[in-house]
Each structure stands twice: as C-alpha cells, then as structure tokens.
Design an enzyme around this catalytic site. Structure first.
Site: not given
Ligand code: EPU
Length: 355
Positions: A165, A238, A336
């Site tokens: 990012r 995010s 972010e």
């Molecule tokens: N999780 C929780 N609680 C929640 C949501 C998620 O505990 O409410 C935990 C779970 O363990 C889950 C993990 O977080 O397995 C990952 O969640 P998710 O797959 O939704 O992805 P994220 O890490 O929260 C990142 C990116 C997103 C992108 C998704 C999918 C960043 C800052 N964010 O989110 O990007 O869509 O992965 O690849 O890296 C953005 O940058 O605006 C964005 C939405």
C-alpha cells in the site's frame, strides 16, 4: 478550460461523504486542461489536491487551495507477444470498469482487483491490492506530469518503489508528480491467481477449470458480502494497514494470543502480517459508533459514515481505535487511507499518544 468553481462542498467528491469545502475546484478532462489548472495554482501560490474517485482520502479540514478532479479518459492496447498485451489507461478511468473491460477483451491479471473503488490513477499511488494480487505485479510504466518543470515523464515499475500500500508517489514524490496514465502487462493465457485463502475456499467446489471470469465473479461476491458500498454507506475501504511484525514481535504476541491469525509477508525475513481487523475486533470495536462514525459490523477494518459524520468524528474514532489496540496488543496501527492535510508521521501516532 472547464469552469473553475469556488467555495465548493467536497461531499460528493469523497467516498466518506465528509462535508469540507475547497477554495477552488476544477474537473479536468484533457492534458491541456490539467496543465492550465496547474499553471493557475502555481501563479496564485495555491496548494493542490488531486482527486480521482476520492475513495481513499480522509478530508480532515477545508482545503485552502485548488482541488483538481482528474477525469482524463482513454484506454489503448499493444500486443507484445502472442500472450502478453500492454494496456494503457488514463488516470481518470473508473477502476472497476477498466478491470471489466480487460476481462471482456480476454486479457487476464486484474480480475482479483475487481470492485476496488476509485480511478486508475490511484492504483499506483497506493499499490492497490486484494485477494492475492498487488497492482505492482502488473504495472510496467506510469506516465506522470512533473509539476515544477511541466515535463511529461515515464517512470518504470522500479522507479515507482512499490511496497505494501505504498509507492514513491506517497513518499518522496508526493505533491511533485501527477499520474497521467498507467500501463499494465496482461496475459491472454495466465492461470488464475488463487493464492488468497478465502478466494481459493470460495472456488473449491467449482467443477472444471477455474477461469479468470470465475475469479472476477467470486471476488465481486466476497466484496459485496463483506464491504459496504460507498454509494450507500460512506467509507474509504480498509482504514488501516495490516501491521507487519518482526518474527520476534510476532512470536511474543502469538504466545499471549494463541488465536492470532497471521500471513507470510512476501519478500521479508520471516516477518508476519497480522490482520488489523482481528486486533480491532478483539479490542471490542466491531460495530461500535462514536459520533456519526462507526466501525463496520461485517468488517472491522472499515470505518463508515453511519450518521452524518464529521471529519472530527472519523478522526476521533480512528485515534480511539489506535490507542485501544496499542494498549491491548502493543501494536501501532497505521492509517491506510490518506489523511488530508497529510499526517506528518503516520507511523508515530502512537508515539505521540504514549508521551
Ligand atoms: N478479520 C477479523 N474480523 C473482521 C474481518 C477480518 O478478525 O471483522 C480477520 C480474519 O482473520 C480474516 C482476516 O482478518 O481472515 C483477513 O480479513 P479479509 O480477508 O477481509 O482481509 P483484510 O486483511 O481485512 C485486506 C486488504 C483489503 C483487501 C482484502 C482482501 C489491507 C489494509 N486491506 O483486508 O483491501 O480487499 O485484504 O485481499 O491490506 C483496501 O485496501 O481498502 C482493502 C479493502
């Protein structure tokens, strides 16, 4: 030149739907209009703020200078080999429509990045990423306008210094270059990228070969399920980055919290990426509202404009989350979303709080 407007409410131009005003505002559709707008700002010593879709900014205050809405459009393609095709898109092209366009042409690689809000010009700035793909894997070149000299320059992938990012455009070149267009190398035959667990799981029962179209459809379905549509509920995706911890810090944290999920951080020596959403949820913030801002109930990493939030509401909630996650886990969350005015030291918010 299209009309320069004054004292404009930026609410329709940022996906958080925050109401702050711009001293001057102009929408530019051609390079010439952009050059004229830049000359106007320089002649009047005005700070400039470039907006595309406004989907990754937190506008904290009224903007005293010129806001330029980038609306340059156009997509061209050149075959490189039988398999590889170079596609160049102007910065004002709508990102998701561009992804759909490439898929319809049978050009693969961008499908994991479906439904990311915003425009093409923002993609290299923050190296957008989702579901196992970062846009840096596909960008070959970025064409920019140098603000000081007015020269048009080509920057290679390496010159963009992409990281998680992050890019040179958020660092040393912030405010110095304006992205005009972005070139991507796409493939007619590449196998879909199913490296992201949630995506592979969702496609596990699919019979036969998984196609780029399947990936596109599945990513759209997962995102629609988990992430709020900014047209319905203001948000900027995010809100925080997922923190990357050293092997040592991670081991300590995992010992104290055995359920802590984590992911490998590619290209690092044993560092682990920890989901900020998990930390925020465990700290009790999921669904919580403060003023008009709230933590989204289906994804704790997203702050939403629940009820006529002000910029102060969003900042207040973000700071409270940072403080709470730090005191519970000792982990410093870093935004972010781009804060405007820019945060002097985004990694040191906690340091400032801890003093
Ligand atoms: N999780 C929780 N609680 C929640 C949501 C998620 O505990 O409410 C935990 C779970 O363990 C889950 C993990 O977080 O397995 C990952 O969640 P998710 O797959 O939704 O992805 P994220 O890490 O929260 C990142 C990116 C997103 C992108 C998704 C999918 C960043 C800052 N964010 O989110 O990007 O869509 O992965 O690849 O890296 C953005 O940058 O605006 C964005 C939405």
């Amino acid at each position: 030149m299209s009309a320069m407007r004054e004292h404009i409410d930026l609410k329709p131009y940022n996906s958080f739907g925050l109401s702050v005003s711009a001293r001057y505002f102009i929408r530019v559709q051609t390079l010439e209009e952009l050059q004229e707008a830049v000359s106007f700002a320089k002649a009047n010593s005005l700070p400039m703020l470039l907006l595309g879709g406004g989907s990754n900014v937190l506008l904290r205050d009224d903007f005293p200078g010129l806001v330029i809405q980038m609306a340059l459009t156009g997509i061209t393609q050149t075959a490189r080999t039988q398999d590889k095709v170079c596609v160049t898109a102007a910065s004002g092209e709508h990102w998701h429509s561009f992804v759909e366009h490439c898929l319809a042409l049978g050009l693969h690689g961008l499908e994991n990045l479906a439904l990311i809000p915003g425009c093409v010009g923002a993609a290299p700035m923050q190296n957008i990423g989702a579901y196992g793909v970062e846009v840096k894997d596909l960008i070959t070149e970025v064409q920019v306008l140098d603000i000081a000299s007015g020269a048009i320059e080509r920057m290679s992938n390496a010159q963009c210094a992409f990281a998680y990012r992050d890019s040179v455009f958020k660092g040393p070149l912030r405010g110095k270059k304006i992205v005009l267009d972005v070139s991507f190398e796409l493939s007619r035959s590449a196998a879909p990228n199913l490296s992201y667990g949630a995506l592979a799981d969702a496609l596990a029962d699919k019979e036969g070969v998984v196609t780029a179209q399947d990936v596109f459809d599945t990513v759209c379905a997962i995102r629609r399920e988990k992430l709020p549509d900014p047209r319905v509920l203001g948000n900027a995706g995010s809100f925080f980055k997922n923190p990357v911890l050293s092997a040592e810090d991670f081991a300590k944290l995992q010992q104290a919290h055995p359920a802590l999920p984590s992911f490998a951080a590619p290209g690092t020596a044993g560092e682990r990426k920890v989901p900020a959403a998990w930390l925020i949820e465990q700290a009790g913030w999921k669904g919580k509202q403060q003023g008009g801002a709230a933590v989204y109930e289906k994804q704790a990493l997203v702050i939403v404009n629940r009820d006529h939030a002000t910029a102060e509401d969003v900042v207040g909630l973000a700071m409270a989350i940072i403080e709470s996650v730090y005191s519970r886990f000792g982990v410093a969350l870093e935004p972010e979303v781009q804060w405007i005015p820019v945060l002097e030291n985004p990694t040191n918010i906690v340091g400032q709080l801890a003093r």
